[in-house]
Design a protein around this motif. Sequence first.
Motif, PDB file in Angstrom:
ATOM      1  N   ALA A   8       0.812  -1.159   0.106  1.00  0.00           N
ATOM      2  CA  ALA A   8       0.100   0.103   0.044  1.00  0.00           C
ATOM      3  C   ALA A   8       0.869   1.277  -0.048  1.00  0.00           C
ATOM      4  N   GLY A   9       1.775   1.271  -1.057  1.00  0.00           N
ATOM      5  CA  GLY A   9       2.579   2.467  -0.922  1.00  0.00           C
ATOM      6  C   GLY A   9       1.957   3.177  -2.346  1.00  0.00           C
ATOM      7  N   ALA A  10       2.680   3.893  -2.924  1.00  0.00           N
ATOM      8  CA  ALA A  10       2.509   4.851  -4.016  1.00  0.00           C
ATOM      9  C   ALA A  10       1.824   4.078  -5.162  1.00  0.00           C
ATOM     10  N   VAL A  11       2.224   3.029  -5.521  1.00  0.00           N
ATOM     11  CA  VAL A  11       1.591   2.206  -6.451  1.00  0.00           C
ATOM     12  C   VAL A  11       0.072   1.572  -5.896  1.00  0.00           C
ATOM     13  N   LYS A  37       1.338   4.693   9.625  1.00  0.00           N
ATOM     14  CA  LYS A  37       1.127   5.349   8.365  1.00  0.00           C
ATOM     15  C   LYS A  37       0.183   4.913   7.494  1.00  0.00           C
ATOM     16  N   TYR A  38      -0.586   3.714   8.036  1.00  0.00           N
ATOM     17  CA  TYR A  38      -1.641   3.115   7.057  1.00  0.00           C
ATOM     18  C   TYR A  38      -3.129   3.547   7.977  1.00  0.00           C
ATOM     19  N   THR A  62       4.767  -4.524  -4.366  1.00  0.00           N
ATOM     20  CA  THR A  62       5.714  -4.605  -3.424  1.00  0.00           C
ATOM     21  C   THR A  62       7.240  -4.342  -3.897  1.00  0.00           C
ATOM     22  N   CYS A  85       3.306  -5.790 -10.684  1.00  0.00           N
ATOM     23  CA  CYS A  85       3.645  -4.214 -11.197  1.00  0.00           C
ATOM     24  C   CYS A  85       5.098  -4.061 -10.666  1.00  0.00           C
ATOM     25  N   THR A  86       5.828  -5.056 -10.308  1.00  0.00           N
ATOM     26  CA  THR A  86       7.200  -4.712  -9.825  1.00  0.00           C
ATOM     27  C   THR A  86       8.129  -4.564 -10.705  1.00  0.00           C
ATOM     28  N   THR A 126       4.570   3.030 -16.071  1.00  0.00           N
ATOM     29  CA  THR A 126       4.236   4.360 -15.993  1.00  0.00           C
ATOM     30  C   THR A 126       4.390   4.673 -14.395  1.00  0.00           C
ATOM     31  N   ALA A 128       3.147   6.152 -10.491  1.00  0.00           N
ATOM     32  CA  ALA A 128       1.945   5.522  -9.798  1.00  0.00           C
ATOM     33  C   ALA A 128       0.834   6.712  -9.973  1.00  0.00           C
ATOM     34  N   ARG A 197       6.734  13.933 -13.810  1.00  0.00           N
ATOM     35  CA  ARG A 197       6.046  12.491 -13.675  1.00  0.00           C
ATOM     36  C   ARG A 197       4.740  12.410 -14.614  1.00  0.00           C
TER      37      ARG A 197
HETATM   38  N1  LIG Z   1       6.226   4.116  -7.585  1.00  0.00           N
HETATM   39  C1  LIG Z   1       6.218   4.307  -9.087  1.00  0.00           C
HETATM   40  O1  LIG Z   1       5.616   5.293  -9.444  1.00  0.00           O
HETATM   41  C2  LIG Z   1       6.052   2.808  -9.672  1.00  0.00           C
HETATM   42  C3  LIG Z   1       5.662   2.662 -10.879  1.00  0.00           C
HETATM   43  C4  LIG Z   1       5.625   1.377 -11.525  1.00  0.00           C
HETATM   44  C5  LIG Z   1       6.105   0.425 -10.638  1.00  0.00           C
HETATM   45  N2  LIG Z   1       6.512   0.431  -9.646  1.00  0.00           N
HETATM   46  C6  LIG Z   1       6.940  -0.794  -8.914  1.00  0.00           C
HETATM   47  O2  LIG Z   1       5.888  -1.154  -7.989  1.00  0.00           O
HETATM   48  C7  LIG Z   1       6.313  -1.605  -6.776  1.00  0.00           C
HETATM   49  C8  LIG Z   1       5.959  -0.828  -5.705  1.00  0.00           C
HETATM   50  O3  LIG Z   1       6.358   0.540  -5.596  1.00  0.00           O
HETATM   51  P1  LIG Z   1       5.775   1.595  -4.635  1.00  0.00           P
HETATM   52  O4  LIG Z   1       6.540   2.856  -5.240  1.00  0.00           O
HETATM   53  O5  LIG Z   1       4.495   1.560  -4.393  1.00  0.00           O
HETATM   54  O6  LIG Z   1       6.750   1.259  -3.434  1.00  0.00           O
HETATM   55  P2  LIG Z   1       6.641   1.563  -1.876  1.00  0.00           P
HETATM   56  O7  LIG Z   1       5.788   2.938  -1.708  1.00  0.00           O
HETATM   57  O8  LIG Z   1       7.740   1.403  -1.169  1.00  0.00           O
HETATM   58  O9  LIG Z   1       5.346   0.545  -1.241  1.00  0.00           O
HETATM   59  C9  LIG Z   1       5.628  -0.546  -1.145  1.00  0.00           C
HETATM   60  C10 LIG Z   1       4.357  -1.336  -0.291  1.00  0.00           C
HETATM   61  O10 LIG Z   1       4.897  -2.576  -0.121  1.00  0.00           O
HETATM   62  C11 LIG Z   1       4.873  -3.261   1.394  1.00  0.00           C
HETATM   63  N3  LIG Z   1       5.398  -4.409   1.413  1.00  0.00           N
HETATM   64  C12 LIG Z   1       6.690  -4.616   1.820  1.00  0.00           C
HETATM   65  N4  LIG Z   1       7.098  -5.976   1.975  1.00  0.00           N
HETATM   66  C13 LIG Z   1       5.670  -6.479   2.008  1.00  0.00           C
HETATM   67  C14 LIG Z   1       5.225  -7.926   2.364  1.00  0.00           C
HETATM   68  N5  LIG Z   1       6.402  -8.840   2.494  1.00  0.00           N
HETATM   69  N6  LIG Z   1       4.036  -8.269   1.805  1.00  0.00           N
HETATM   70  C15 LIG Z   1       3.045  -7.128   1.737  1.00  0.00           C
HETATM   71  N7  LIG Z   1       3.542  -5.884   1.324  1.00  0.00           N
HETATM   72  C16 LIG Z   1       4.833  -5.672   1.508  1.00  0.00           C
HETATM   73  C17 LIG Z   1       5.314  -2.112   2.055  1.00  0.00           C
HETATM   74  O11 LIG Z   1       4.761  -1.949   3.271  1.00  0.00           O
HETATM   75  P3  LIG Z   1       5.614  -1.450   4.287  1.00  0.00           P
HETATM   76  O12 LIG Z   1       6.301  -0.112   3.873  1.00  0.00           O
HETATM   77  O13 LIG Z   1       4.698  -1.327   5.732  1.00  0.00           O
HETATM   78  O14 LIG Z   1       6.945  -2.290   4.759  1.00  0.00           O
HETATM   79  C18 LIG Z   1       4.616  -0.765   1.192  1.00  0.00           C
HETATM   80  O15 LIG Z   1       3.097  -0.698   1.628  1.00  0.00           O
HETATM   81  C19 LIG Z   1       7.943  -1.791  -6.861  1.00  0.00           C
HETATM   82  O16 LIG Z   1       8.296  -3.056  -7.242  1.00  0.00           O
HETATM   83  C20 LIG Z   1       8.194  -0.616  -7.886  1.00  0.00           C
HETATM   84  O17 LIG Z   1       9.287  -0.924  -8.728  1.00  0.00           O
HETATM   85  C21 LIG Z   1       6.501   1.624  -9.054  1.00  0.00           C
END
Ligand SMILES: NC(=O)c1ccc[n+]([C@@H]2O[C@H](COP(=O)([O-])OP(=O)(O)OC[C@H]3O[C@@H](n4cnc5c(N)ncnc54)[C@H](OP(=O)(O)O)[C@@H]3O)[C@@H](O)[C@H]2O)c1
Length: 207
Positions: A8-11, A37-38, A62, A85-86, A126, A128, A197
């Motif tokens: 539950a991060g940016a994506v 944070k949640y 994730t 989506c990783t 693209t 988030a 972005r």
């Molecule tokens: N940001 C972008 O614009 C974007 C675009 C396209 C693809 N992506 C890809 O999408 C993925 C997520 O990116 P993001 O930017 O959203 O990352 P993020 O903001 O760092 O969020 C990651 C989320 O995953 C959770 N997480 C970590 N370990 C976990 C587990 N074992 N089980 C369940 N949840 C878990 C984290 O929870 P905690 O923080 O509470 O540990 C957090 O809620 C990455 O692989 C990234 O490369 C990102």
Amino acid sequence: MRIAIIGAGAVGQALAQGWSTAGHTVKLGVPDPKAAKYQGLRPQPTTPAAAAADAEAIVLATPWPKTEAAIGGLGNLAGRIVIDCTNPLTRGAQGMSLEIGHSVSAGKRVAQWAKGASVFKTLNHTGADNMANAARFKVKPAMFVAGDDAAKKPAVLKLVSDLGFDAIDAGPLSNARLLEPLAMLWIDQVFARGRGRDFAFALVKRG
Ligand SMILES: NC(=O)c1ccc[n+]([C@@H]2O[C@H](COP(=O)([O-])OP(=O)(O)OC[C@H]3O[C@@H](n4cnc5c(N)ncnc54)[C@H](OP(=O)(O)O)[C@@H]3O)[C@@H](O)[C@H]2O)c1
């Protein structure tokens, strides 16, 4: 559709917003749903296993290094739709690269870990912000979908399209190794070329 978003991060948050707006039922799964944070997030996150239990589609949002463990916490995924989506990005002395190289892909690794699941690679090339706001572009932004399960692919294309994207079949899951470098291109534009972005790739036709 009932959608579980793992992470539950940016994506995760952007997809939850986009799909909730489109009328889908979304659950978010995170390791510690009680973390400060949640609190106040909608939907309120639960554990990954609880989020995934009755989901028709499970979305992995994730960090790449946490993805194998995240999948391990979801139980038996055989026959389930898993949307990956990783991006397996790493930053070194030579700049950004794909941690696992170009001949394999994160999508294929996910398929090895999520045994028997129908894995699709999409929503990785693209930003988030664009996932929550795809419908606001004048030209529909392209979003490629790679996956091997022809019977389940239309449902995944529909989910991507419901966010406002031009959802495009990109062939088999092995083509995830083309979509992951495409994410690097988007990120390079943002961070090394100063583009901002708020842009996305689009597919346009002559004539
Ligand atoms: N940001 C972008 O614009 C974007 C675009 C396209 C693809 N992506 C890809 O999408 C993925 C997520 O990116 P993001 O930017 O959203 O990352 P993020 O903001 O760092 O969020 C990651 C989320 O995953 C959770 N997480 C970590 N370990 C976990 C587990 N074992 N089980 C369940 N949840 C878990 C984290 O929870 P905690 O923080 O509470 O540990 C957090 O809620 C990455 O692989 C990234 O490369 C990102």
